[in-house]
Design a protein around this motif. Structure first.
Motif, mmCIF file in Angstrom:
data_model
loop_
_atom_site.group_PDB
_atom_site.id
_atom_site.type_symbol
_atom_site.label_atom_id
_atom_site.label_comp_id
_atom_site.label_asym_id
_atom_site.label_seq_id
_atom_site.Cartn_x
_atom_site.Cartn_y
_atom_site.Cartn_z
ATOM 1 N N UNK A 196 8.082 -58.412 -72.634
ATOM 2 C CA UNK A 196 7.231 -58.981 -73.673
ATOM 3 C C UNK A 196 6.541 -57.859 -74.416
ATOM 4 N N UNK A 197 6.761 -57.802 -75.722
ATOM 5 C CA UNK A 197 6.216 -56.710 -76.517
ATOM 6 C C UNK A 197 4.691 -56.806 -76.617
ATOM 7 N N UNK A 198 4.039 -55.667 -76.377
ATOM 8 C CA UNK A 198 2.588 -55.558 -76.482
ATOM 9 C C UNK A 198 2.286 -54.438 -77.469
ATOM 10 N N UNK A 199 1.675 -54.788 -78.582
ATOM 11 C CA UNK A 199 1.455 -53.797 -79.642
ATOM 12 C C UNK A 199 0.225 -52.914 -79.406
ATOM 13 N N UNK A 200 -0.654 -53.307 -78.490
ATOM 14 C CA UNK A 200 -1.889 -52.551 -78.259
ATOM 15 C C UNK A 200 -1.623 -51.093 -77.854
ATOM 16 N N UNK A 201 -0.721 -50.830 -76.886
ATOM 17 C CA UNK A 201 -0.443 -49.433 -76.532
ATOM 18 C C UNK A 201 0.178 -48.651 -77.685
ATOM 19 N N UNK A 202 1.000 -49.322 -78.500
ATOM 20 C CA UNK A 202 1.623 -48.646 -79.640
ATOM 21 C C UNK A 202 0.575 -48.237 -80.670
ATOM 22 N N UNK A 203 -0.469 -49.084 -80.820
ATOM 23 C CA UNK A 203 -1.541 -48.745 -81.763
ATOM 24 C C UNK A 203 -2.318 -47.515 -81.302
ATOM 25 N N UNK A 204 -2.409 -47.305 -79.985
ATOM 26 C CA UNK A 204 -3.141 -46.157 -79.444
ATOM 27 C C UNK A 204 -2.494 -44.824 -79.822
ATOM 28 N N UNK A 205 -1.176 -44.848 -79.932
ATOM 29 C CA UNK A 205 -0.461 -43.598 -80.211
ATOM 30 C C UNK A 205 0.057 -43.543 -81.643
ATOM 31 N N UNK A 206 -0.326 -44.538 -82.459
ATOM 32 C CA UNK A 206 0.262 -44.665 -83.790
ATOM 33 C C UNK A 206 0.031 -43.445 -84.661
ATOM 34 N N UNK A 207 -1.240 -42.995 -84.765
ATOM 35 C CA UNK A 207 -1.550 -41.905 -85.701
ATOM 36 C C UNK A 207 -0.802 -40.631 -85.327
ATOM 37 N N UNK A 208 -0.848 -40.279 -84.043
ATOM 38 C CA UNK A 208 -0.187 -39.055 -83.593
ATOM 39 C C UNK A 208 1.325 -39.170 -83.761
ATOM 40 N N UNK A 209 1.898 -40.274 -83.295
ATOM 41 C CA UNK A 209 3.353 -40.434 -83.330
ATOM 42 C C UNK A 209 3.877 -40.586 -84.754
ATOM 43 N N UNK A 210 3.058 -41.176 -85.642
ATOM 44 C CA UNK A 210 3.486 -41.342 -87.036
ATOM 45 C C UNK A 210 3.744 -39.989 -87.686
ATOM 46 N N UNK A 211 2.773 -39.095 -87.594
ATOM 47 C CA UNK A 211 2.936 -37.767 -88.187
ATOM 48 C C UNK A 211 4.055 -36.983 -87.505
ATOM 49 N N UNK A 212 4.142 -37.129 -86.176
ATOM 50 C CA UNK A 212 5.196 -36.446 -85.436
ATOM 51 C C UNK A 212 6.575 -36.930 -85.877
ATOM 52 N N UNK A 213 6.712 -38.241 -86.023
ATOM 53 C CA UNK A 213 8.004 -38.805 -86.430
ATOM 54 C C UNK A 213 8.372 -38.380 -87.847
ATOM 55 N N UNK A 214 7.405 -38.439 -88.756
ATOM 56 C CA UNK A 214 7.686 -38.045 -90.134
ATOM 57 C C UNK A 214 8.106 -36.580 -90.204
ATOM 58 N N UNK A 215 7.454 -35.732 -89.394
ATOM 59 C CA UNK A 215 7.863 -34.327 -89.337
ATOM 60 C C UNK A 215 9.294 -34.204 -88.826
ATOM 61 N N UNK A 216 9.598 -34.889 -87.711
ATOM 62 C CA UNK A 216 10.953 -34.838 -87.155
ATOM 63 C C UNK A 216 11.984 -35.346 -88.158
#
Length: 479
Positions: A196-216
């Motif tokens: 069951x998908x839980x978006x709360x943990x994804x929101x915790x890492x969103x800012x860091x992972x967003x910039x990291x992904x865009x860089x990659x």
């Protein structure tokens, strides 16, 4: 921190050196079985495989390492999301072979993409377990498993190549590697799936992972556009020659730099609020990498022919000019590869993203210019120029924007490495051409390189400093 680095680098060194040894052995065998055309086909499809690996990660891995507040239940939720994403990407890759075959005018990419769809899935689902091990600083498990998977991949590839599976031998070997990594990491971490998908943990890492992904994401195009265009505009065999040269130019990174870069973020993330400490670590690492990398670039420039002929045989002589050019960028790539972990440790993936955008613009400009001139040697030349400009902008963002210092402070740590490089340049410029087999030529040149390098370390005082650091004598280090 120093003790953590020593322990991490010890296990990483054991793993990396073993993997490189296995890869060199496997490549030496396969290069004598498969043709440059077959390698060109694999190099082409690998470009798309790397892109889908990037999509499967989307910055999740580094974010798990950086965020120490994530609970195990939240990581399991992120793993569930990663599982669904990997399934979707694997299925999508299966059908990707049709547009690839149309673009390159070769139907072989259709069945290849079907096989690699499985590979994409396993590379996707191993992201979370592997990142969890790195977060726990379990470098021993990660590196020993990587060695084991490289051996499995090599055995599968060689056996299938001897049985006449052509380029499928490499693809299936890569798939076996991804499968091995996932199985071991999954079992060792005890990771479980929350369907069951839980978006709360994804929101915790969103800012860091967003910039990291865009860089990659943008960094992918700057690093792989050359392979994409060479195969489609020049020839598959030219791509095979270029890919071999580029791969060899990356070996110093695999053998030396990756020992450090793979442990920077897991360890330095504990010092996110101590930018001065991170700066001092970066300056010392840059100095050490330059002490090795700049003289090594000179050595590879004068030894490119012997390296290619020894590793791959006379059929690969077309790779020599490109390797000679790319050798000039070896030291630049060694230092640049450490900057990502420093940006991450300082929690400044926004600067990492900006650096990636600038790198992409410069790299793509260089690659396209070389492609338009119609030779792989021009691609290599303009790529070296782009790397040089990227070296300046990346260190400007680090020293000025992150550390609030200046490029002059960074330039000071480059002085002694440049002295060592000049000594190597003088020796190898006047060194006569040896008439022996490539192996013996490399052996003689290697001994000469080590002698000149050691003398340079003593003359500049770097040998005494390194010795003091290893003994933990802070007073001598500072002096």
């Amino acid at each position: 921190m120093f003790e953590q680095f020593k322990k991490a680098i010890l296990y990483t060194a054991m793993g990396k050196y073993a993997v490189v040894a296995v890869q060199l052995g496997v490549q030496a065998v396969l290069a004598r079985i498969l043709s440059p055309d077959e390698y060109g086909i694999v190099a082409t499809v690998n470009v798309f495989l790397i892109f889908f690996q990037l999509l499967a990660d989307i910055g999740i891995g580094p974010a798990i390492i950086q965020n120490k507040e994530l609970k195990r239940s939240e990581i399991n939720s992120i793993f569930g999301f990663s599982l669904y994403l990997s399934i979707a990407l694997g299925i999508l890759f299966v059908f990707l072979g049709y547009p690839i075959s149309w673009f390159y005018g070769n139907d072989v990419f259709i069945p290849l993409s079907m096989v690699l769809g499985i590979c994409v899935f396993f590379y996707g689902v191993l992201v979370v377990p592997q990142s969890l091990l790195l977060r726990e600083k379990n470098f021993r498990m990660v590196n020993f498993t990587t060695v084991g998977s490289a051996i499995v991949s090599g055995v599968v590839s060689i056996v299938l190549a001897l049985l006449g599976f052509s380029y499928y031998s490499i693809v299936l070997g890569n798939t076996a590697k991804a499968m091995t990594l996932f199985i071991v990491f999954y079992i060792k971490t005890g990771t479980s799936v929350k369907f069951k998908l839980d978006t709360a943990p994804l929101k915790k890492i969103y800012y860091f992972s967003k910039n990291q992904f865009l860089f990659n994401f943008i960094n992918y195009f700057s690093r792989n556009l050359d392979n994409l265009l060479i195969g489609g505009t020049i020839s598959q065999s030219a791509l095979g020659y270029y890919d071999k040269a580029y791969t060899v130019s990356l070996y110093p990174n695999q053998v030396l730099t990756s020992l450090i870069t793979s442990v920077i973020h897991p360890i330095m993330s504990d010092y996110v609020d101590q930018t001065e400490k991170i700066k001092q670590v970066y300056l010392r690492l840059s100095n050490l990498l330059a002490l090795i990398g700049i003289p090594l670039s000179v050595f590879l420039f004068f030894s490119s022919e012997d390296v290619i002929l020894f590793l791959f045989g006379n059929d690969w002589y077309g790779s020599v000019p490109s390797l000679q050019i790319l050798a000039l960028s070896v030291w630049i790539q060694m230092i640049l590869s450490s900057t990502g972990g420093v940006f991450q440790s300082g929690n400044r993936t926004d600067l990492l993203l900006l650096s990636g955008i600038l790198s992409t613009v410069l790299n793509i400009t260089g690659i396209v210019t070389g492609i338009l001139l119609g030779r792989i040697e021009y691609v290599a030349l303009f790529l070296v120029i782009a790397f040089s400009l990227n070296f300046i902008q990346a260190n400007y963002l680090l020293m000025v924007k992150l550390f609030h210092s200046s490029l002059l402070e960074f330039a000071k740590v480059m002085i002694n490495p440049l002295i060592l490089a000049v000594m190597q340049l003088v020796v190898f410029y006047f060194l006569p051409v040896f008439p022996f087999l490539p192996f013996f030529n490399l052996l003689i040149k290697g001994i000469i390189f080590m002698i000149v390098w050691f003398v340079g370390l003593v003359i500049t005082g770097e040998f005494k400093r390194i010795k003091a650091e290893l003994k933990g004598n802070k007073q001598l280090v500072d002096k």
